[in-house]
Scaffold this motif. Sequence first.
Motif, PDB file in Angstrom:
ATOM      1  N   THR A   9      43.252  40.889  37.811  1.00  0.00           N
ATOM      2  CA  THR A   9      42.047  40.071  37.433  1.00  0.00           C
ATOM      3  C   THR A   9      42.234  39.390  36.171  1.00  0.00           C
ATOM      4  O   THR A   9      41.739  38.164  36.098  1.00  0.00           O
ATOM      5  N   LEU A  10      42.612  40.328  35.108  1.00  0.00           N
ATOM      6  CA  LEU A  10      42.439  39.522  33.731  1.00  0.00           C
ATOM      7  C   LEU A  10      43.731  38.749  33.530  1.00  0.00           C
ATOM      8  O   LEU A  10      43.481  37.653  32.746  1.00  0.00           O
ATOM      9  N   ILE A  11      44.754  39.076  34.353  1.00  0.00           N
ATOM     10  CA  ILE A  11      45.999  38.164  34.096  1.00  0.00           C
ATOM     11  C   ILE A  11      45.302  36.653  34.611  1.00  0.00           C
ATOM     12  O   ILE A  11      45.805  35.719  34.028  1.00  0.00           O
ATOM     13  N   ASN A  12      44.863  36.714  35.694  1.00  0.00           N
ATOM     14  CA  ASN A  12      44.368  35.485  36.402  1.00  0.00           C
ATOM     15  C   ASN A  12      43.363  34.811  35.531  1.00  0.00           C
ATOM     16  O   ASN A  12      43.338  33.394  35.344  1.00  0.00           O
ATOM     17  N   SER A  71      48.176  32.122  49.486  1.00  0.00           N
ATOM     18  CA  SER A  71      47.768  31.142  48.661  1.00  0.00           C
ATOM     19  C   SER A  71      46.866  31.530  47.362  1.00  0.00           C
ATOM     20  O   SER A  71      47.042  30.803  46.309  1.00  0.00           O
ATOM     21  N   ILE A  72      46.270  32.521  47.580  1.00  0.00           N
ATOM     22  CA  ILE A  72      45.462  33.259  46.283  1.00  0.00           C
ATOM     23  C   ILE A  72      46.157  34.137  45.358  1.00  0.00           C
ATOM     24  O   ILE A  72      45.575  34.666  44.715  1.00  0.00           O
ATOM     25  N   ARG A  73      47.408  34.091  45.594  1.00  0.00           N
ATOM     26  CA  ARG A  73      48.108  35.054  45.017  1.00  0.00           C
ATOM     27  C   ARG A  73      49.096  34.284  43.886  1.00  0.00           C
ATOM     28  O   ARG A  73      49.568  33.326  44.147  1.00  0.00           O
ATOM     29  N   ARG A  74      49.140  34.503  42.664  1.00  0.00           N
ATOM     30  CA  ARG A  74      49.623  33.902  41.461  1.00  0.00           C
ATOM     31  C   ARG A  74      51.146  33.843  41.893  1.00  0.00           C
ATOM     32  O   ARG A  74      52.089  34.796  42.301  1.00  0.00           O
ATOM     33  N   ALA A  96      47.116  27.614  40.377  1.00  0.00           N
ATOM     34  CA  ALA A  96      45.706  27.026  40.559  1.00  0.00           C
ATOM     35  C   ALA A  96      44.604  27.617  41.232  1.00  0.00           C
ATOM     36  O   ALA A  96      43.717  27.842  40.595  1.00  0.00           O
ATOM     37  N   LEU A  97      45.052  28.120  42.730  1.00  0.00           N
ATOM     38  CA  LEU A  97      43.942  28.712  43.442  1.00  0.00           C
ATOM     39  C   LEU A  97      43.640  30.264  42.720  1.00  0.00           C
ATOM     40  O   LEU A  97      42.454  30.618  42.929  1.00  0.00           O
ATOM     41  N   PRO A  98      44.737  30.942  42.691  1.00  0.00           N
ATOM     42  CA  PRO A  98      44.349  32.365  41.888  1.00  0.00           C
ATOM     43  C   PRO A  98      43.391  32.126  40.642  1.00  0.00           C
ATOM     44  O   PRO A  98      42.456  32.952  40.321  1.00  0.00           O
ATOM     45  N   SER A  99      43.713  31.171  39.927  1.00  0.00           N
ATOM     46  CA  SER A  99      43.114  31.085  38.734  1.00  0.00           C
ATOM     47  C   SER A  99      41.741  30.590  38.893  1.00  0.00           C
ATOM     48  O   SER A  99      40.559  31.304  38.088  1.00  0.00           O
ATOM     49  N   ILE A 100      41.599  29.479  39.598  1.00  0.00           N
ATOM     50  CA  ILE A 100      40.064  29.396  40.128  1.00  0.00           C
ATOM     51  C   ILE A 100      39.267  30.492  40.763  1.00  0.00           C
ATOM     52  O   ILE A 100      38.124  30.769  40.381  1.00  0.00           O
ATOM     53  N   GLY A 101      39.913  31.245  41.516  1.00  0.00           N
ATOM     54  CA  GLY A 101      39.166  32.091  42.211  1.00  0.00           C
ATOM     55  C   GLY A 101      38.826  33.281  41.151  1.00  0.00           C
ATOM     56  O   GLY A 101      37.882  33.993  41.476  1.00  0.00           O
ATOM     57  N   SER A 102      39.704  33.525  40.100  1.00  0.00           N
ATOM     58  CA  SER A 102      39.123  34.338  39.093  1.00  0.00           C
ATOM     59  C   SER A 102      38.011  34.102  38.232  1.00  0.00           C
ATOM     60  O   SER A 102      37.515  35.031  37.648  1.00  0.00           O
ATOM     61  N   VAL A 103      37.593  33.104  38.453  1.00  0.00           N
ATOM     62  CA  VAL A 103      36.505  32.553  37.408  1.00  0.00           C
ATOM     63  C   VAL A 103      35.373  31.883  38.209  1.00  0.00           C
ATOM     64  O   VAL A 103      34.259  31.616  37.621  1.00  0.00           O
ATOM     65  N   ALA A 104      35.545  31.912  39.611  1.00  0.00           N
ATOM     66  CA  ALA A 104      34.354  31.156  40.189  1.00  0.00           C
ATOM     67  C   ALA A 104      34.428  31.575  41.822  1.00  0.00           C
ATOM     68  O   ALA A 104      35.275  32.799  41.931  1.00  0.00           O
ATOM     69  N   LYS A 105      33.522  31.073  42.474  1.00  0.00           N
ATOM     70  CA  LYS A 105      33.317  31.581  43.881  1.00  0.00           C
ATOM     71  C   LYS A 105      34.153  30.719  44.909  1.00  0.00           C
ATOM     72  O   LYS A 105      33.779  29.377  45.039  1.00  0.00           O
ATOM     73  N   LEU A 106      35.376  31.220  45.254  1.00  0.00           N
ATOM     74  CA  LEU A 106      36.309  30.118  46.265  1.00  0.00           C
ATOM     75  C   LEU A 106      36.356  30.772  47.244  1.00  0.00           C
ATOM     76  O   LEU A 106      36.448  31.863  47.757  1.00  0.00           O
ATOM     77  N   THR A 107      36.112  29.704  48.153  1.00  0.00           N
ATOM     78  CA  THR A 107      36.437  29.632  49.843  1.00  0.00           C
ATOM     79  C   THR A 107      37.387  28.435  50.164  1.00  0.00           C
ATOM     80  O   THR A 107      37.205  27.431  49.981  1.00  0.00           O
ATOM     81  N   ILE A 108      38.399  29.157  50.966  1.00  0.00           N
ATOM     82  CA  ILE A 108      39.372  28.053  51.277  1.00  0.00           C
ATOM     83  C   ILE A 108      39.320  28.300  53.045  1.00  0.00           C
ATOM     84  O   ILE A 108      39.274  29.377  53.610  1.00  0.00           O
ATOM     85  N   THR A 109      38.993  27.164  53.622  1.00  0.00           N
ATOM     86  CA  THR A 109      38.996  27.034  55.415  1.00  0.00           C
ATOM     87  C   THR A 109      39.980  26.177  55.491  1.00  0.00           C
ATOM     88  O   THR A 109      40.064  25.153  55.007  1.00  0.00           O
ATOM     89  N   ALA A 122      37.833  34.124  51.293  1.00  0.00           N
ATOM     90  CA  ALA A 122      36.954  33.904  49.966  1.00  0.00           C
ATOM     91  C   ALA A 122      37.518  34.974  48.748  1.00  0.00           C
ATOM     92  O   ALA A 122      37.838  35.896  48.942  1.00  0.00           O
ATOM     93  N   VAL A 123      37.435  34.314  47.779  1.00  0.00           N
ATOM     94  CA  VAL A 123      37.538  35.143  46.459  1.00  0.00           C
ATOM     95  C   VAL A 123      36.420  34.883  45.569  1.00  0.00           C
ATOM     96  O   VAL A 123      36.195  33.753  45.231  1.00  0.00           O
ATOM     97  N   VAL A 124      36.035  35.809  45.105  1.00  0.00           N
ATOM     98  CA  VAL A 124      34.758  35.861  44.137  1.00  0.00           C
ATOM     99  C   VAL A 124      34.946  36.454  42.709  1.00  0.00           C
ATOM    100  O   VAL A 124      35.298  37.976  42.803  1.00  0.00           O
ATOM    101  N   GLY A 125      35.203  35.910  41.788  1.00  0.00           N
ATOM    102  CA  GLY A 125      35.407  36.600  40.471  1.00  0.00           C
ATOM    103  C   GLY A 125      36.590  37.378  40.472  1.00  0.00           C
ATOM    104  O   GLY A 125      36.630  38.315  39.876  1.00  0.00           O
ATOM    105  N   GLY A 126      37.685  36.834  41.344  1.00  0.00           N
ATOM    106  CA  GLY A 126      38.769  37.880  41.354  1.00  0.00           C
ATOM    107  C   GLY A 126      39.100  38.572  42.426  1.00  0.00           C
ATOM    108  O   GLY A 126      40.217  39.279  42.673  1.00  0.00           O
TER     109      GLY A 126
END
Length: 617
Positions: A9-12, A71-74, A96-109, A122-126
């Motif tokens: 999470t910190l790396i992302n 897709s959400i893995r670095r 891009a996607l893991p970075s966004i997911g680590s600092v936001a609430k990300l949903t990919i459909t 879904a990725v929420v804060g990592g």
Amino acid sequence: MIIKQLSETLINQIAAGEVIERPASAAKELIENAIDAGATRIEVATAAGGKTLLRVIDNGCGMTPDDLELSIRRHCTSKLSETLFDIRSLGFRGEALPSIGSVAKLTITSRPHGATSGSEIAVVGGKVGAVRPAPANPGTTVEVRDLFFATPARLKFLKTDKAETGAITEIVKRMAIAFPAIRFVLSGTDRSTLEFPATGDDHLARIAQVLGADFRDNAIELDAEREGVALTGYAGLPTFNRGNSAHQYAFVNGRPVQDKQILSAIRGAYAETVPHGRYPVAVLSLKLDPALVDVNVHPAKSDVRFRDTQLVRGLIVGAIRQSLQRDGDRAATTGAGGMLRAFRPGFSPQPAANWSANASPSRPLGFSAPAVSSYPHFPAPQSGSSMRQHGFAEAAQSAFASLAEPAARAEQAPRMTTEMETPASYPLGAARAQVHANYIVAQTSDGLVIVDQHAAHERLVFEQMRKALTGRRLPSQGLLIPEIIDLPEEDCDRLMAHAEGLEQLGLAIERFGPGAVAVRETPAMLGEMDAVTLVKDLADEIAEWDTSERLSAKLEHVAATMACHGSVRSGRQLRVEEMNALLRQMEQTPGSGQCNHGRPTYVELKLSDIERLFGRS
């Protein structure tokens, strides 16, 4: 000190600080993914400048459940093999996607074409959730909410919602220009809907959608190649300029970039043609072997590094200058538009912008008759191309000097009358009048042209001097008594360092003690002139740009300054022969559409525009 492995999470989050600087950065990454997925329609929706909501919907190839999980893995990507030397996609880093997911609430459909159902992750804060079935149209929808909620310190560095909204709009515009076959729609609660319909192979139509319809009429097509590097695109006329560089777009192998070297090349190509503080409009597309350009310079991928920077710069500068010399000697259509607006009822310009400083409600605008000047005249132009090709160079050369002579000497010249010229014979028409001893009014076959005599003549003199930099020395006239000019010693040193180049232009100077220079010869084409003021201005010019640039580039500044001192001044009344000779020389001189300072030398008004003013069409 104990070294330990950071958490995923910190790396992302560290990566997010480099890749996702603001909502526009996230929008750029998501749009690039959609384009790489083969989308032909991309819709972007935002709220609060993308801070609370950023949604990107595409009709690309879509992803399977297994792809979603990866897709959400670095550093998981479908766009890169084992080398960085053959990158042909917009995205390739897998961050891009893991970075966004680590600092936001990300949903990919997403749903692949041909699949009966979609999937969602879904990725929420990592924290990554499980992949689950979800209804979806073919393609992918990425929704980002509450950007930087996991790193609230970053929120303090964001700009206002309006500024962030504008940054996202600019990203969409750049992508739209780069990919005219894709339909882009930008909407949201914080903006009015902006749509760019697909234009297929008509790149200019897409550019006009983004930059405005005026660009189509004021652009020159570029098509050049050198040593495997191809340049295409459009360069705006020098007089079609803007107040900042935001209307300069560059693309490398389809990738929008903001490269300093490219922007510097654009600035160099328009040198001496665009006013100080104004910027040309240009859309450039470079295509070359991916191995010859490094796009992995910065995580944002907006900077590139060319293997041969000078080759690219030379290609851009040369292509733009050749195109301007070929097709750029025409007035921007926006000049006529501004004139039409000035004539509309209720228009109240500022005093400095008045058509005439002497005009008043009780004093109508006056025209001077064509043959009213006591100044020496240009030789009367003759009909036929042979005279235009052979005679006007000498005529203009001698006229440059004659127009600079005192009025007392000119009064000896006999008054000449010539038969009225036919406007259809020439692009800039035939002179009909002179307005306020400064503006030449010429009639063309389909309208009229208004010429600023000083600006136009200044350009002609400059081009003559520019030729002297690479050709023979310009003729000079010796002074009976050398002009001694007192200057600071450092200015004298600067002037003498360029004495050889100045002599090529017809200005011969030599040192006269520690704090003075002596002027022994001045350019003949400038006639009688104030040598003291000229030399002091040249000293100031050299002090301002005296760097390690090539001498030829420096001397163009000198030539421009000297041309300004030796040009036909505003307020001089000219005969019809003189005005026509000036028009003919303008038609044969590259860059005559603008003066050395970049201001337009003439404005063209079509007959249809004039008829519109009087309600005749």
